[in-house]
Design an enzyme around this catalytic site. Structure first.
Site, PDB file in Angstrom:
ATOM      1  N   PRO A  73       5.872   7.986  -2.360  1.00  0.00           N
ATOM      2  CA  PRO A  73       4.995   7.617  -3.492  1.00  0.00           C
ATOM      3  C   PRO A  73       5.780   6.818  -4.530  1.00  0.00           C
ATOM      4  O   PRO A  73       6.827   7.252  -4.984  1.00  0.00           O
ATOM      5  CB  PRO A  73       4.563   8.975  -4.072  1.00  0.00           C
ATOM      6  CG  PRO A  73       4.902   9.988  -3.043  1.00  0.00           C
ATOM      7  CD  PRO A  73       6.055   9.434  -2.251  1.00  0.00           C
ATOM      8  N   GLU A  74       5.286   5.633  -4.837  1.00  0.00           N
ATOM      9  CA  GLU A  74       5.917   4.788  -5.846  1.00  0.00           C
ATOM     10  C   GLU A  74       5.131   4.931  -7.151  1.00  0.00           C
ATOM     11  O   GLU A  74       4.124   5.628  -7.206  1.00  0.00           O
ATOM     12  CB  GLU A  74       5.917   3.331  -5.378  1.00  0.00           C
ATOM     13  CG  GLU A  74       6.773   3.068  -4.141  1.00  0.00           C
ATOM     14  CD  GLU A  74       8.281   3.110  -4.444  1.00  0.00           C
ATOM     15  OE1 GLU A  74       8.651   3.202  -5.625  1.00  0.00           O
ATOM     16  OE2 GLU A  74       9.053   3.048  -3.486  1.00  0.00           O
TER      17      GLU A  74
END
Ligand SMILES: [Zn+2]
Length: 271
Positions: A2-3
């Site tokens: 997850p960015e």
């Protein structure tokens, strides 16, 4: 992984279900994440009302009257809303039962995420206090980057991915923004003009903003029973396209390792 855009979309997705609700019960099935979950976390949270859900870098911050619950999704973590009583799966490590019948569930197969408690102001936490500015804030821009770059010889790609410089510019977004700005990823950070940094800062902001906007369509995943937050289907111009033709000039895109991360660029368009 997850960015920043996925974390921001998670925040938007859970916020309306969590803010102004109280923690009725907290169940920790697996405390061994990147750092151990505090053993007294259920006691600390139970009965407290969530005043706000905010974000700093990739940390989600749940503001409570006595402190802040901090959650990082690590490599494979996710948070979603489920109905109370939904059977847990093998990787559903923590349930936050809320007043009103919904439950916030933390799932993390690889367990590199973190669930921490901070008494007082979260911004003073060891993990947060030395971080660079948010990329979408007014503080961050070309003048800021140019001023900080000085005589630095570090490659510009590593420079913009350094969390002390600016947070949340993950590998995908660094590759894309450098291509869009026409800057070679290995160029020394100290050898880039102010006007080129202004262009780069603009492209970083736009790349992230587009990813967040495209994430809006996946919001249903955070309230469904089985939805996993999907990675955004943003159209990428260089990331994952090594060896394929440049969308601008047709030259074959080069792929190298830089700071152990896949780096794709056009040697004709990026200088
Ligand atoms: Zn090109």
């Amino acid at each position: 992984m997850p960015e920043l855009p996925e974390v921001e979309t998670t925040r938007c997705g859970i916020d309306p279900h969590v803010t102004d609700k109280c923690f009725a019960q907290v169940v920790v099935r697996q405390p061994r994440l990147r750092w151990p979950i505090p053993a007294n976390l259920p006691e600390l949270l139970t009965g407290q009302r969530v005043e706000a859900v905010s974000r700093r870098a990739k940390y989600l911050l749940f503001k409570l009257p006595t402190g802040t619950l901090m959650i990082h999704l690590g490599m494979s973590g996710s948070l979603r809303m489920v109905a109370a009583g939904t059977e847990p799966g093998a990787h559903d490590h923590v349930d936050f039962q809320l007043s009103g019948g919904k439950m916030l569930r933390y799932t993390d197969p690889r367990r590199f995420g973190a669930i921490l408690w901070m008494q007082g102001e979260a911004f003073e936490h060891e993990l947060l206090k030395n971080l660079g500015p948010e990329p979408l804030s007014e503080t961050f821009g070309g003048e800021y980057l140019h001023g900080l770059s000085g005589q630095r010889k570090v490659p510009v790609k590593s420079f913009i991915m350094d969390g002390h410089v600016v947070v949340g510019v993950g590998n995908i977004y660094a590759n894309e923004a450098l291509f869009r700005a026409g800057i070679h990823p290995k160029r020394a950070a100290g050898r880039i003009s102010l006007s080129r940094y202004q262009r780069l800062a603009k492209e970083i902001k736009e790349t992230l903003a587009e990813a967040i906007a495209s994430g809006g369509t996946t919001l249903k995943d955070f309230v469904g029973g089985d939805g996993k937050p999907g990675y955004f289907k943003q159209s990428l111009q260089v990331y994952g396209r090594g060896g394929l033709p440049c969308v601008i000039c047709g030259e074959k895109l080069k792929e190298i390792r830089l700071g152990q991360r896949s780096t794709v660029f056009c040697s004709r368009c990026q200088r």
